[in-house]
Motif scaffolding. Sequence first.
Motif, PDB file in Angstrom:
ATOM      1  N   ASN A 139      17.541 -10.521   5.047  1.00 38.75           N
ATOM      2  CA  ASN A 139      17.988  -9.908   6.291  1.00 38.75           C
ATOM      3  C   ASN A 139      16.810  -9.759   7.248  1.00 38.75           C
ATOM      4  N   GLU A 140      17.110  -9.736   8.533  1.00 41.44           N
ATOM      5  CA  GLU A 140      16.050  -9.570   9.525  1.00 41.44           C
ATOM      6  C   GLU A 140      15.523  -8.150   9.456  1.00 41.44           C
ATOM      7  N   VAL A 141      14.203  -8.004   9.414  1.00 39.00           N
ATOM      8  CA  VAL A 141      13.580  -6.686   9.291  1.00 39.00           C
ATOM      9  C   VAL A 141      12.805  -6.376  10.554  1.00 39.00           C
ATOM     10  N   PRO A 142      13.002  -5.185  11.113  1.00 37.31           N
ATOM     11  CA  PRO A 142      12.242  -4.825  12.313  1.00 37.31           C
ATOM     12  C   PRO A 142      10.811  -4.446  11.964  1.00 37.31           C
ATOM     13  N   ALA A 143      10.047  -5.424  11.456  1.00 33.43           N
ATOM     14  CA  ALA A 143       8.660  -5.154  11.097  1.00 33.43           C
ATOM     15  C   ALA A 143       7.851  -4.938  12.371  1.00 33.43           C
ATOM     16  N   PHE A 175       2.816 -10.030   5.750  1.00 33.31           N
ATOM     17  CA  PHE A 175       3.416  -8.706   5.897  1.00 33.31           C
ATOM     18  C   PHE A 175       2.623  -7.698   5.072  1.00 33.31           C
ATOM     19  N   LEU A 176       2.551  -6.457   5.545  1.00 36.35           N
ATOM     20  CA  LEU A 176       2.062  -5.349   4.736  1.00 36.35           C
ATOM     21  C   LEU A 176       3.236  -4.414   4.471  1.00 36.35           C
ATOM     22  N   ILE A 206      -0.998  -7.294  11.837  1.00 34.24           N
ATOM     23  CA  ILE A 206      -0.097  -7.825  10.802  1.00 34.24           C
ATOM     24  C   ILE A 206       1.201  -7.012  10.792  1.00 34.24           C
ATOM     25  N   PRO A 207       2.368  -7.642  10.740  1.00 28.65           N
ATOM     26  CA  PRO A 207       3.633  -6.903  10.727  1.00 28.65           C
ATOM     27  C   PRO A 207       3.720  -5.941   9.545  1.00 28.65           C
ATOM     28  N   ILE A 208       4.228  -4.741   9.814  1.00 30.99           N
ATOM     29  CA  ILE A 208       4.366  -3.697   8.797  1.00 30.99           C
ATOM     30  C   ILE A 208       5.822  -3.584   8.379  1.00 30.99           C
ATOM     31  N   THR A 248       0.842  -1.194   0.000  1.00 32.26           N
ATOM     32  CA  THR A 248       0.000   0.000   0.000  1.00 32.26           C
ATOM     33  C   THR A 248       0.876   1.243   0.000  1.00 32.26           C
ATOM     34  N   GLY A 249       0.455   2.278  -0.737  1.00 32.36           N
ATOM     35  CA  GLY A 249       1.249   3.501  -0.839  1.00 32.36           C
ATOM     36  C   GLY A 249       2.307   3.384  -1.918  1.00 32.36           C
ATOM     37  N   SER A 250       3.054   4.488  -2.127  1.00 31.66           N
ATOM     38  CA  SER A 250       4.083   4.529  -3.174  1.00 31.66           C
ATOM     39  C   SER A 250       5.467   4.383  -2.558  1.00 31.66           C
TER      40      SER A 250
END
Length: 709
Positions: free
Chosen positions: A702-706, A667-668, A686-688, A635-637
């Motif tokens: 890589n690990e992402v701080p969602a 994930f979003l 839901i993780p962002i 969602t979004g640009s």
Amino acid sequence: MDLIERTTEMLSDFPEPNELSETEAEAVVENLRSLVRQHDHRYYVEDDPVVTDAEYDRLYRALEDLERAFPNVRSEDSPTQRVGGEPISAFEKHEHPEPMLSLSNAFDAQELRDWYDRCRRGLEDVYGDVAPVVVAELKIDGLAVALTYQDGHLDVAATRGNGRVGENITHNVRTIHRIPMVVPVSGDQEPPDRMEVRGEVFMRKSEFEALNERLRDEDEQAFANPRNAAAGTLRQLDPSVTAQRPLSFFAYAIGPTTGGTPDSHHATLEMLGEFGLPIESHTQQFDDIDDVVEFCESWIDRRDDLDYEIDGVVVKIDDLPYQEELGAISNAPRWAVAFKFPAREATTTLEKIIVNVGRTGAIKPEAVLAPVQIGGVTVSQATLHNEDYITDRDIREGDTVVVKRAGDVIPQVVQPVLDARTGNEEPWEFPTHCPECGTELVRLDDEADWYCMNTECPAQFRRLVEHFVSRNAMDVEGLGERVAHTLVDEGLIHTLADLFRLQVDDLTPLEGFGQKSAQNLVDAIDAARDRTLARLLFALGIRHVGRTVAETIVEHFASIDDIDAARQEDLVAIDGVGPVIAESLVDWFDVDRNQELIEHLKEVGVNTKRKPQEAPQDEVDTDELPLAGKTLVITGSLDSLTRKDAKQLIESAGGKVTSSVSGNTDFLVKGENPGSKYDDAQSRGIPIVDGEDALRDLVDGNEVPASSS
């Protein structure tokens, strides 16, 4: 005072309505009306505008605001009460059976939502509290026309003109191959006895460039942009000239028509498509205004992906009975609005021309400009490409010039405004020696650029470091142009591999660095060691090897050593890699210093092997991919990725992209100006994945701080 000076003066000092008495407002309104009328004439009649669309919009909106604030100064002959310019007298006039209206504009998401709310309120008395379906279609930057078909045969074609009376251009339209002479082209459906089709004639960007190249070869005047080229071609008195120029057409509406027609706009477009009329393929229906906003904003950065110019998105209420109930105000329907994209062009003064040395030694001319706002960004420098570009367009120091800023592309000078010349402008000559090291410049055969051939030139290495650490290359956060130049100028790095040897103590003595910022940069450089092979290949700055080419090559070779060992004929055999690129690659790896660089990069731990997501699909164990089995919603640009690019990136890592949030969403991915999907994802926990950089990290494994907030 001439038109340009009057316009510049007005644009520089717009009075606010609450600052004026009615008498003062009347004087300002008359001045604005005069300016808008003259610019209408230059744009619609002469096809030779001297202001950009954004500057014209500012004049027009100022006039609207003053007339709204002071109703007594309104006039029926105001430009705000009619559409476009007067018809060209050399053509036979054509009176439209129903006016071809203009559109009101929305310049941001809130104005678009406000329009939708007004439509809902306008329908309440008859239909109650309804949420009408809307259709969003790309706003083609061309020339509006009306095509009348009688008994299925093209009878009359006319321009919009002033909305009531246009010009009969049937003899020219008949030469446009993309407009059918008879409808329906296929199928059994019978067209109405009499049908008016409204649409846009335009010229594709690729065909526009080819036309301009041909015109220059024939020593004829080239066109400034595709819109001017389409308008000038359509208004040729000699149809044989029109027939030689590539015009296109998209139908976007139906006008007065006998017999039964569909009851929705979307169904009308489908009917026109069935009749063989070309329809723009990105048109979509929506039942949620937030999704409309997301669609509109997503095209701001995606418009350059198209082969035709668009300057916004047209949003319409889909239900035709709803349209009839909403009606129109003066010159614009209430049931439609144009979401206008941010400005990408402006006029300013080219103060001087300088040259820069690129990472490959190419000498690039650059315009130093009087600062100007374009799309919310202050632009003070712009590219001039090469010597031929300047010469062909006769661009001079001191010129008033049109400057264009397209998405993430570097601003460029498009052309001089010849009518603004005073006679004091000076032609510019290309230098003969490198401005950095003094080496005599060389222009290679079949090349547009001049080159400094000194491989020890310090300017080339500074530019190479900038490129190596850039977002699309090794993506070293916090290492921008200023820091890159400092590291080179202070002697802290002599090769690209030296970047990975930097220590905190090397950085803290530098201006702007403390212990924490130095540690952050060292950490960012350390993280770059594990970038993909395609990013590394692109980052090395090999001539003609862009990002897409690098990704293509890596699909066929598993390591940097395999690429090094490849023969020229092996590389040419790859689809998308021609002989020029292949020769450039082989030549680069043949240089001893480059071989040493590769070895040093290996020594400092930089990844030089293909990652699983970069391999061809038939070689990939999909279960091992970073996003295997994961479902993502966008969602979004995003900063530099189109929605299509982001989808391909996710799929390359084994993930799946869906259009709506559900219980299966893992994930979003959130970009700028997210829509209602973001709120939905938050409510579900839901993780962002926040932004393009985080998405790339996720794809790279890589690990992402969602987060869910």
